[in-house]
Motif scaffolding. Structure first.
Motif, PDB file in Angstrom:
ATOM      1  N   ALA A 141     143.842 -28.698  60.510  1.00  0.00           N
ATOM      2  CA  ALA A 141     143.998 -28.656  58.785  1.00  0.00           C
ATOM      3  C   ALA A 141     144.812 -27.475  58.243  1.00  0.00           C
ATOM      4  N   SER A 142     145.480 -27.859  57.260  1.00  0.00           N
ATOM      5  CA  SER A 142     146.335 -26.647  56.368  1.00  0.00           C
ATOM      6  C   SER A 142     146.859 -27.253  54.837  1.00  0.00           C
ATOM      7  N   MET A 143     146.749 -26.068  54.228  1.00  0.00           N
ATOM      8  CA  MET A 143     146.945 -25.933  53.107  1.00  0.00           C
ATOM      9  C   MET A 143     148.624 -25.617  52.472  1.00  0.00           C
ATOM     10  N   VAL A 144     148.511 -26.282  51.674  1.00  0.00           N
ATOM     11  CA  VAL A 144     150.761 -26.286  51.651  1.00  0.00           C
ATOM     12  C   VAL A 144     150.891 -26.202  49.988  1.00  0.00           C
ATOM     13  N   PRO A 145     151.962 -25.470  49.388  1.00  0.00           N
ATOM     14  CA  PRO A 145     152.148 -25.867  48.871  1.00  0.00           C
ATOM     15  C   PRO A 145     153.243 -27.046  48.013  1.00  0.00           C
ATOM     16  N   ASP A 146     153.339 -26.716  46.801  1.00  0.00           N
ATOM     17  CA  ASP A 146     154.622 -28.562  46.358  1.00  0.00           C
ATOM     18  C   ASP A 146     155.930 -27.582  46.848  1.00  0.00           C
ATOM     19  N   ASP A 147     156.068 -27.695  47.991  1.00  0.00           N
ATOM     20  CA  ASP A 147     157.187 -27.154  48.853  1.00  0.00           C
ATOM     21  C   ASP A 147     158.049 -27.950  49.618  1.00  0.00           C
ATOM     22  N   LYS A 148     159.216 -29.013  49.201  1.00  0.00           N
ATOM     23  CA  LYS A 148     159.123 -29.633  50.656  1.00  0.00           C
ATOM     24  C   LYS A 148     159.571 -29.319  51.804  1.00  0.00           C
ATOM     25  N   GLY A 149     160.094 -28.106  51.985  1.00  0.00           N
ATOM     26  CA  GLY A 149     160.489 -26.779  53.211  1.00  0.00           C
ATOM     27  C   GLY A 149     158.896 -27.192  53.731  1.00  0.00           C
ATOM     28  N   GLU A 150     158.038 -26.627  53.289  1.00  0.00           N
ATOM     29  CA  GLU A 150     156.665 -26.312  53.981  1.00  0.00           C
ATOM     30  C   GLU A 150     156.071 -27.520  54.029  1.00  0.00           C
ATOM     31  N   ILE A 151     156.088 -28.686  53.472  1.00  0.00           N
ATOM     32  CA  ILE A 151     155.553 -29.658  53.782  1.00  0.00           C
ATOM     33  C   ILE A 151     156.426 -30.760  55.383  1.00  0.00           C
ATOM     34  N   VAL A 152     157.862 -30.090  55.428  1.00  0.00           N
ATOM     35  CA  VAL A 152     158.096 -30.718  56.168  1.00  0.00           C
ATOM     36  C   VAL A 152     157.360 -29.624  57.884  1.00  0.00           C
TER      37      VAL A 152
ATOM     38  N   MET B 212     153.080  -9.238  46.816  1.00  0.00           N
ATOM     39  CA  MET B 212     152.524  -9.941  48.448  1.00  0.00           C
ATOM     40  C   MET B 212     152.228 -10.715  48.683  1.00  0.00           C
ATOM     41  N   ARG B 213     152.520 -11.327  49.601  1.00  0.00           N
ATOM     42  CA  ARG B 213     152.571 -13.377  49.902  1.00  0.00           C
ATOM     43  C   ARG B 213     151.372 -12.850  50.599  1.00  0.00           C
ATOM     44  N   ILE B 214     150.129 -13.702  50.702  1.00  0.00           N
ATOM     45  CA  ILE B 214     149.111 -13.792  51.372  1.00  0.00           C
ATOM     46  C   ILE B 214     149.061 -15.390  52.024  1.00  0.00           C
ATOM     47  N   TYR B 215     148.314 -15.013  53.199  1.00  0.00           N
ATOM     48  CA  TYR B 215     148.122 -16.592  54.147  1.00  0.00           C
ATOM     49  C   TYR B 215     146.868 -16.415  54.659  1.00  0.00           C
ATOM     50  N   ILE B 216     145.677 -17.128  54.508  1.00  0.00           N
ATOM     51  CA  ILE B 216     144.588 -16.990  55.275  1.00  0.00           C
ATOM     52  C   ILE B 216     144.085 -18.389  55.469  1.00  0.00           C
ATOM     53  N   ILE B 217     143.404 -17.723  56.732  1.00  0.00           N
ATOM     54  CA  ILE B 217     142.968 -18.482  58.213  1.00  0.00           C
ATOM     55  C   ILE B 217     141.203 -19.019  58.482  1.00  0.00           C
ATOM     56  N   ALA B 218     140.884 -20.010  57.921  1.00  0.00           N
ATOM     57  CA  ALA B 218     139.258 -20.625  57.523  1.00  0.00           C
ATOM     58  C   ALA B 218     139.242 -20.700  59.261  1.00  0.00           C
ATOM     59  N   VAL B 219     138.321 -20.362  60.579  1.00  0.00           N
ATOM     60  CA  VAL B 219     137.338 -20.552  61.481  1.00  0.00           C
ATOM     61  C   VAL B 219     136.471 -21.179  62.035  1.00  0.00           C
TER      62      VAL B 219
ATOM     63  N   LEU C 236     142.204 -13.228  45.097  1.00  0.00           N
ATOM     64  CA  LEU C 236     143.308 -12.752  44.887  1.00  0.00           C
ATOM     65  C   LEU C 236     144.857 -13.162  43.931  1.00  0.00           C
ATOM     66  N   SER C 237     144.077 -14.707  44.089  1.00  0.00           N
ATOM     67  CA  SER C 237     145.523 -15.419  43.075  1.00  0.00           C
ATOM     68  C   SER C 237     145.137 -14.748  41.471  1.00  0.00           C
ATOM     69  N   GLY C 238     143.731 -14.428  41.102  1.00  0.00           N
ATOM     70  CA  GLY C 238     143.473 -13.680  39.463  1.00  0.00           C
ATOM     71  C   GLY C 238     143.500 -12.579  39.574  1.00  0.00           C
ATOM     72  N   ILE C 239     144.355 -11.926  40.455  1.00  0.00           N
ATOM     73  CA  ILE C 239     144.636 -10.534  40.280  1.00  0.00           C
ATOM     74  C   ILE C 239     146.781 -10.214  40.625  1.00  0.00           C
ATOM     75  N   GLY C 240     147.056 -11.519  41.042  1.00  0.00           N
ATOM     76  CA  GLY C 240     148.228 -10.838  40.987  1.00  0.00           C
ATOM     77  C   GLY C 240     148.705 -11.542  42.384  1.00  0.00           C
ATOM     78  N   PHE C 241     148.169 -11.838  43.522  1.00  0.00           N
ATOM     79  CA  PHE C 241     148.722 -12.066  44.444  1.00  0.00           C
ATOM     80  C   PHE C 241     148.777 -13.667  44.404  1.00  0.00           C
ATOM     81  N   THR C 242     149.708 -14.041  45.916  1.00  0.00           N
ATOM     82  CA  THR C 242     150.222 -15.253  45.888  1.00  0.00           C
ATOM     83  C   THR C 242     149.993 -15.615  46.894  1.00  0.00           C
ATOM     84  N   VAL C 243     148.919 -17.037  46.822  1.00  0.00           N
ATOM     85  CA  VAL C 243     148.522 -17.409  48.457  1.00  0.00           C
ATOM     86  C   VAL C 243     149.563 -18.546  48.460  1.00  0.00           C
ATOM     87  N   VAL C 244     150.298 -18.617  49.882  1.00  0.00           N
ATOM     88  CA  VAL C 244     151.465 -19.126  50.332  1.00  0.00           C
ATOM     89  C   VAL C 244     151.106 -20.143  51.502  1.00  0.00           C
TER      90      VAL C 244
END
Lengths: 263, 263
Positions: free
Chosen positions: A39-50, B1-8, B29-37
């Motif tokens: 499963a994955s979670m992506v932003p409302d961004d066309k390129g990321e969804i594609v 700082m862009r963040i990616y999260i993986i749940a296993v 992490l969003s709450g302290i200004g990071f962006t989860v991509v």
């Protein structure tokens, strides 16, 4: 049938909203024998969804996407889906009638000022060519089902009540799996995961078609560990005896190790 | 700082357990200004985890992995992490002392029969070469922090109480973002998303550095829509005035469209 789930939405990645949809879809479809492979979670961004849709199609036979089906500029899921499948985005007449019908309902209820499916509303009737709309009696945006190269892609709205409702309408379209994962749960009165781990290795070597996982419920107080044994089988009966046997074997091995350990 | 999260975890994909960890990490992490991509959920499968980590590193500067750090055969996250980074998996002395210390605590509390970090327990002290362990006072398995090519990879246990605790110990290691997303929330007394959508487009054209999303709370009864406006700014003060202005503009445009619509 392997399933991949994609949840779309900036509000999920920012942590403003907890994504309950992925869990719901995973639980519902696993419960009837399908295997969710990722499963994955992506932003409302066309390129990321594609990108996410293409990767999901490389891993699964059925891709379920939730979120991003509304009329606002941030809703780009269907546009991205068409691009991912290299299909044109076209106005689907059936979908347009569905949108019109829902706005007529909402107009009659006094929730919107105008009926009709013009302007931004028509966006919800745009589908990838060859896609089928699924009428949404809970909200407005129809669900979308697309078949491509023997695979199925289903896009559902992100509002949980709409998603859950439409998922039930989509399930009858899926080919039911012949053999499905059957599992048996039990508890072991042992909190030391490292001791259980050794016994587990032996059991899984002796019974290679049984998969066992243990879940400690934390240390302290009444020390227990949840054990889930699973195997793929056509019927519940075949599986159950085998799984019970595996858990009994595990319990014996754990008891033996406990007896050997210094106390 | 862009963040990616993986749940296993297989238990997440089967829907047996709801993955709360991704939401927690994203929110904190969003709450302290990071962006989860982005975020993904993968099974307890080495190959899948390796692939997910590599993809995450291509998208983000910080990758946070939760789950799969225990001593059972199903726990393969650290092994996969080492492979994803092309690093050897070695016994880390500091981690070994941490595991020993926790088992001594648990032994003294009567929760395990033996102290020590031998056998399967030593697995929790295996780290990718160059990795740093983070002491886990809540459970046993240490968190793992690895730096590679200017990027940071953090692996945390899947048990939420342990994950949350260790995340707080990792946060001070992160470089704080200078400018962060600031947002303002408000409500519009209008339930027709399609009408709001048009006004939204105009506002975002006029104020290109402001991003606005609307979230309908369903139809019926008191019809409202939540509006969240956000922008990147160094301070709260700079952002707030701009965001309030954007929302006021949106409200004016919605009101204008309502007045124009037939009633």
């Amino acid at each position: 049938m392997r399933i991949y789930i994609i949840a779309v939405g900036d509000e999920l990645l920012s942590g403003r909203i907890l994504d309950y949809n992925t869990h719901w879809v995973a639980k519902r479809l696993s419960g009837i024998g399908f295997t969710v492979v990722g499963a994955s979670m992506v932003p409302d961004d066309k390129g990321e969804i594609v990108e996410a849709v293409r990767r999901a199609l490389s891993k699964a036979d059925l891709v379920i996407i939730t979120g991003g089906l509304g009329p606002t500029p941030g809703d780009v899921t269907i546009e991205a889906l068409a691009e991912a499948l290299n299909q044109n985005l076209i106005l689907n007449e059936e979908a347009l009638r569905m949108v019109e019908r829902r706005y007529m309902d909402l107009y009659e209820l006094g929730h919107v000022r105008e009926p009709g499916a013009g302007g931004e509303r028509a966006k919800m009737a745009l589908l990838p060519e060859g896609g089928k709309p699924v009428f949404n009696e809970v909200g407005v945006a129809p669900g979308v089902v697309v078949k491509k190269n023997g695979k199925l892609i289903v896009a559902l709205p992100g509002v949980p009540s709409e998603m859950m409702y439409l998922l039930e309408k989509v399930i009858p379209l899926l080919e039911k799996p012949e053999a499905m994962y059957q599992s048996v749960e039990d508890f072991i009165d042992e909190g030391d995961e490292s001791l259980v781990a050794l016994a587990l290795k032996e059991v899984m070597n002796e019974l290679p078609d049984v998969f066992i996982k243990t879940y400690p419920s934390g240390f302290g107080g009444k020390v227990r560990m949840k054990v889930i044994a699973s195997t793929k089988a056509r019927g519940r009966e075949d599986a159950e005896a085998k799984l019970r046997k595996a858990i009994t074997l595990l319990k014996e091995k754990v008891a033996k190790r406990k007896a050997e350990a210094p106390s």
